[in-house]
Design a protein around this motif. Structure first.
Motif, PDB file in Angstrom:
ATOM      1  N   TRP A  42       0.947  -1.277   0.038  1.00 52.29           N
ATOM      2  CA  TRP A  42       0.023   0.037   0.058  1.00 52.29           C
ATOM      3  C   TRP A  42       0.770   1.405   0.159  1.00 52.29           C
ATOM      4  O   TRP A  42       1.881   1.129   0.481  1.00 52.29           O
ATOM      5  CB  TRP A  42      -0.863  -0.089   1.150  1.00 52.29           C
ATOM      6  N   ASP A  43       0.373   2.368  -0.518  1.00 48.03           N
ATOM      7  CA  ASP A  43       1.150   3.463  -0.382  1.00 48.03           C
ATOM      8  C   ASP A  43       1.427   4.227   0.577  1.00 48.03           C
ATOM      9  O   ASP A  43       2.155   4.927   0.872  1.00 48.03           O
ATOM     10  CB  ASP A  43       0.379   4.593  -1.530  1.00 48.03           C
ATOM     11  N   SER A  44       0.460   3.979   1.649  1.00 51.52           N
ATOM     12  CA  SER A  44       0.827   4.185   3.139  1.00 51.52           C
ATOM     13  C   SER A  44       1.991   3.575   3.794  1.00 51.52           C
ATOM     14  O   SER A  44       2.459   3.912   4.731  1.00 51.52           O
ATOM     15  CB  SER A  44      -0.371   4.187   3.835  1.00 51.52           C
ATOM     16  N   ASN A  45       2.270   2.260   3.415  1.00 51.64           N
ATOM     17  CA  ASN A  45       3.250   1.268   4.089  1.00 51.64           C
ATOM     18  C   ASN A  45       4.638   1.561   3.435  1.00 51.64           C
ATOM     19  O   ASN A  45       5.632   1.252   4.121  1.00 51.64           O
ATOM     20  CB  ASN A  45       2.867  -0.075   3.833  1.00 51.64           C
ATOM     21  N   GLY A  46       4.877   1.931   1.901  1.00 50.11           N
ATOM     22  CA  GLY A  46       5.914   1.723   1.291  1.00 50.11           C
ATOM     23  C   GLY A  46       6.377   3.219   0.887  1.00 50.11           C
ATOM     24  O   GLY A  46       7.043   3.323  -0.215  1.00 50.11           O
ATOM     25  N   HIS A  47       6.381   4.295   1.702  1.00 49.79           N
ATOM     26  CA  HIS A  47       7.047   5.289   1.420  1.00 49.79           C
ATOM     27  C   HIS A  47       8.639   5.089   1.163  1.00 49.79           C
ATOM     28  O   HIS A  47       9.404   4.547   2.107  1.00 49.79           O
ATOM     29  CB  HIS A  47       7.154   6.399   2.724  1.00 49.79           C
ATOM     30  N   PRO A  48       9.457   5.831   0.530  1.00 51.97           N
ATOM     31  CA  PRO A  48      10.854   5.525   0.086  1.00 51.97           C
ATOM     32  C   PRO A  48      11.618   5.804   1.422  1.00 51.97           C
ATOM     33  O   PRO A  48      12.507   5.108   1.575  1.00 51.97           O
ATOM     34  CB  PRO A  48      11.226   6.533  -0.983  1.00 51.97           C
ATOM     35  N   GLU A  49      11.306   6.823   2.122  1.00 48.72           N
ATOM     36  CA  GLU A  49      12.024   7.150   3.310  1.00 48.72           C
ATOM     37  C   GLU A  49      11.906   5.966   4.400  1.00 48.72           C
ATOM     38  O   GLU A  49      12.937   5.880   5.223  1.00 48.72           O
ATOM     39  CB  GLU A  49      11.657   8.586   3.964  1.00 48.72           C
ATOM     40  N   TYR A  50      10.956   5.175   4.461  1.00 47.65           N
ATOM     41  CA  TYR A  50      10.885   3.992   5.245  1.00 47.65           C
ATOM     42  C   TYR A  50      11.838   3.010   4.930  1.00 47.65           C
ATOM     43  O   TYR A  50      12.350   2.404   5.844  1.00 47.65           O
ATOM     44  CB  TYR A  50       9.316   3.498   5.201  1.00 47.65           C
ATOM     45  N   LEU A  51      12.570   2.913   3.803  1.00 46.97           N
ATOM     46  CA  LEU A  51      13.114   1.926   3.251  1.00 46.97           C
ATOM     47  C   LEU A  51      14.644   2.131   3.062  1.00 46.97           C
ATOM     48  O   LEU A  51      15.538   1.445   2.820  1.00 46.97           O
ATOM     49  CB  LEU A  51      12.619   1.435   2.117  1.00 46.97           C
ATOM     50  N   ALA A  52      14.789   3.579   3.064  1.00 46.64           N
ATOM     51  CA  ALA A  52      16.254   4.086   2.898  1.00 46.64           C
ATOM     52  C   ALA A  52      17.437   3.270   3.494  1.00 46.64           C
ATOM     53  O   ALA A  52      18.415   3.052   3.024  1.00 46.64           O
ATOM     54  CB  ALA A  52      16.393   5.352   3.090  1.00 46.64           C
ATOM     55  N   ALA A  53      17.308   2.887   4.872  1.00 50.04           N
ATOM     56  CA  ALA A  53      18.267   2.313   5.756  1.00 50.04           C
ATOM     57  C   ALA A  53      18.538   0.853   5.167  1.00 50.04           C
ATOM     58  O   ALA A  53      19.631   0.459   5.189  1.00 50.04           O
ATOM     59  CB  ALA A  53      17.916   2.197   7.299  1.00 50.04           C
ATOM     60  N   PHE A  54      17.218   0.288   4.722  1.00 47.99           N
ATOM     61  CA  PHE A  54      17.586  -1.283   4.044  1.00 47.99           C
ATOM     62  C   PHE A  54      18.537  -0.953   2.936  1.00 47.99           C
ATOM     63  O   PHE A  54      19.388  -1.826   2.747  1.00 47.99           O
ATOM     64  CB  PHE A  54      16.245  -1.802   3.887  1.00 47.99           C
ATOM     65  N   GLU A  55      18.126   0.039   1.916  1.00 48.12           N
ATOM     66  CA  GLU A  55      18.865  -0.017   0.708  1.00 48.12           C
ATOM     67  C   GLU A  55      20.183   0.290   0.908  1.00 48.12           C
ATOM     68  O   GLU A  55      21.122  -0.081   0.283  1.00 48.12           O
ATOM     69  CB  GLU A  55      18.146   0.906   0.034  1.00 48.12           C
ATOM     70  N   ALA A  56      20.540   1.236   1.936  1.00 50.19           N
ATOM     71  CA  ALA A  56      21.788   1.608   2.325  1.00 50.19           C
ATOM     72  C   ALA A  56      22.617   0.335   2.653  1.00 50.19           C
ATOM     73  O   ALA A  56      23.834   0.216   2.349  1.00 50.19           O
ATOM     74  CB  ALA A  56      21.941   2.898   3.010  1.00 50.19           C
ATOM     75  N   VAL A  60      20.456  -3.082  -2.159  1.00 59.76           N
ATOM     76  CA  VAL A  60      19.439  -3.628  -2.855  1.00 59.76           C
ATOM     77  C   VAL A  60      18.383  -2.396  -2.989  1.00 59.76           C
ATOM     78  O   VAL A  60      17.962  -2.195  -1.928  1.00 59.76           O
ATOM     79  CB  VAL A  60      18.802  -5.026  -2.385  1.00 59.76           C
ATOM     80  N   LYS A  61      18.119  -2.302  -4.294  1.00 59.07           N
ATOM     81  CA  LYS A  61      17.004  -1.028  -4.381  1.00 59.07           C
ATOM     82  C   LYS A  61      15.337  -1.721  -4.092  1.00 59.07           C
ATOM     83  O   LYS A  61      15.454  -2.744  -4.985  1.00 59.07           O
ATOM     84  CB  LYS A  61      16.977  -0.363  -5.663  1.00 59.07           C
ATOM     85  N   ILE A  62      14.559  -0.914  -3.207  1.00 55.63           N
ATOM     86  CA  ILE A  62      13.121  -1.459  -3.396  1.00 55.63           C
ATOM     87  C   ILE A  62      12.279  -0.655  -4.260  1.00 55.63           C
ATOM     88  O   ILE A  62      12.142   0.543  -3.960  1.00 55.63           O
ATOM     89  CB  ILE A  62      12.923  -1.590  -2.014  1.00 55.63           C
ATOM     90  N   LYS A  63      11.964  -1.485  -5.235  1.00 53.24           N
ATOM     91  CA  LYS A  63      10.959  -0.720  -6.132  1.00 53.24           C
ATOM     92  C   LYS A  63       9.620  -1.002  -5.580  1.00 53.24           C
ATOM     93  O   LYS A  63       9.110  -2.094  -5.374  1.00 53.24           O
ATOM     94  CB  LYS A  63      11.165  -1.456  -7.548  1.00 53.24           C
ATOM     95  N   LEU A  64       8.839   0.279  -5.594  1.00 52.82           N
ATOM     96  CA  LEU A  64       7.411   0.089  -4.964  1.00 52.82           C
ATOM     97  C   LEU A  64       6.482  -0.058  -6.024  1.00 52.82           C
ATOM     98  O   LEU A  64       6.412   0.811  -7.172  1.00 52.82           O
ATOM     99  CB  LEU A  64       7.211   1.071  -4.264  1.00 52.82           C
ATOM    100  N   SER A  65       5.563  -1.121  -5.828  1.00 58.28           N
ATOM    101  CA  SER A  65       4.196  -1.404  -6.847  1.00 58.28           C
ATOM    102  C   SER A  65       2.888  -1.011  -5.940  1.00 58.28           C
ATOM    103  O   SER A  65       2.923  -1.974  -5.188  1.00 58.28           O
ATOM    104  CB  SER A  65       4.440  -2.584  -7.469  1.00 58.28           C
ATOM    105  N   TYR A  66       2.488   0.092  -5.921  1.00 54.14           N
ATOM    106  CA  TYR A  66       1.411   0.287  -5.184  1.00 54.14           C
ATOM    107  C   TYR A  66       0.268  -0.592  -5.525  1.00 54.14           C
ATOM    108  O   TYR A  66      -0.260  -0.509  -6.654  1.00 54.14           O
ATOM    109  CB  TYR A  66       1.072   1.845  -5.272  1.00 54.14           C
TER     110      TYR A  66
END
Length: 360
Positions: A42-56, A60-66
């Motif tokens: 969901w777009d409420s769960n997958g904000h890019p800022e929520y995932l930045a630490a994991f990607e760093a 691995v880049k997390i591409k979001l499909s809402y």
């Protein structure tokens, strides 16, 4: 979230000192094979800022499909039209459909260290297991779905009957989702809350009549919470069955309210799962990702920005009493008052009713 009791630096330092190696392990071989993972959520769960630490931390880049609805997610997996999805987001109470359909990869909980910190109610739920006790999904996020409304447009707090009131024609919105929308109509029709997700042909017919009568009163059936938030912001909608997002996004700009209907509060819980056909290399990254979703950094970000709680207690004691109340972890007994929408065995009949309502 104002007045945060969480020290982001302390949380991240704790991860670095004690758990980073365990969480992310050796990813050298997986990195070589996997540079991107697609997460359907969901777009409420997958904000890019929520995932930045994991990607760093993983490279691995997390591409979001809402997602637009869980029904659409299930249909896409079942028909094979979502072959690019690597990680998906079934609901806790809808997981049985995916499991029964053989659409999910079995989960080895031993590969998810942060699962040890999950609240027992989520850790022990049988709703993510098949008949033999094998696990196929991991609950990671939960909350409630209220009625969001403009306080300056209503003399009293709305309830589910308000959504069917001709007085507010053109100002109302419902979610484009058969399970919750038909369930609400069932409550308005007088079906007891403990029976509403067990409705069969006769009760569904009554719900259908109400929904057909309601349709001309609606501004829209909303599909994404971003769209609904914009409709509130522009004054096109003043009352909707909703997620809490429009309330949080607009409460400092408009007179927003959030009602919890006495007839029953719709609780929700999102799960992490992987498609049954996912490659071993991507499966390894998937385990690291769900461990991240149950970890301190994701929990901190989504509590501060989204006002949501994960199913893990990992940051609970770092929150102030006010912050715990905001995300409903001050008293876990609150879930006893929730209605947990459950896709019934006759859900195909529900979908038929919903399609007929929208086509009417």
């Amino acid at each position: 979230m104002a007045g945060s009791g969480i020290s982001r630096r302390e949380v991240l330092a704790g991860i670095a000192a004690g758990t980073a190696a365990g969480m992310f392990g050796s990813l050298s071989s997986a990195r070589a094979a996997v540079s991107e993972m697609v997460w359907a959520t969901w777009d409420s769960n997958g904000h890019p800022e929520y995932l930045a630490a994991f990607e760093a931390q993983t490279g691995v880049k997390i591409k979001l499909s809402y997602l637009s609805s869980e029904d659409a997610q299930f249909a896409a997996l079942k028909t094979g039209t979502a072959s690019d999805w690597d990680m998906i987001n079934p609901s806790l109470n809808g997981s049985w459909r995916y499991i029964k359909g053989g659409l999910l990869k079995e989960i080895d909980m031993g590969k998810i260290p942060n699962a040890a910190k999950m609240y027992d109610v989520f850790k022990t739920t049988p709703k993510v297991l098949d008949a033999s006790g094998k696990q196929f999904a991991v609950p990671y996020l939960w909350g409630l779905n209220p009625i969001v409304y403009r306080k300056d447009k209503f003399e009293s707090e709305p309830d589910y009957t308000t959504l069917f009131n001709e007085k507010y024609k053109g100002q109302l919105a419902m979610r484009d989702y058969a399970l919750e929308s038909i369930g609400i109509a069932g409550l308005v029709a007088g079906v007891p809350r403990d029976k509403v997700f067990l409705m069969e042909t006769k009760e569904l017919a009554e719900a259908k009549k109400l929904l057909i009568a309601q349709k001309p009163l609606l501004r829209t059936y909303w599909q994404t919470i971003g769209d609904l938030t914009n409709l509130f912001a522009t004054g096109e909608v003043s009352c909707a069955f909703s997620w809490r997002v429009p309330y949080d996004a607009l409460k400092d700009k408009l007179a927003m309210g959030m009602a919890k209907p006495k007839a029953g509060i719709m609780g929700w819980c999102d799960c992490f799962a992987m498609p049954a056909t996912l490659s071993p290399e991507k499966t390894e990254i998937g385990y690291k990702f769900v461990d991240y979703l149950l970890g301190a950094d994701f929990a901190t970000q989504i509590a501060k920005i989204g006002n949501y709680a994960t199913t893990s207690s990992i940051i609970r004691d770092k929150l102030s009493k006010e912050e715990q109340e905001t995300i409903f972890v001050d008293d876990m007994d609150v879930m006893k008052s929730f209605m947990w929408p459950v896709a019934p065995e006759n859900y195909s009949e529900w979908l038929k009713v919903w399609n007929e309502v929208k086509a009417s």
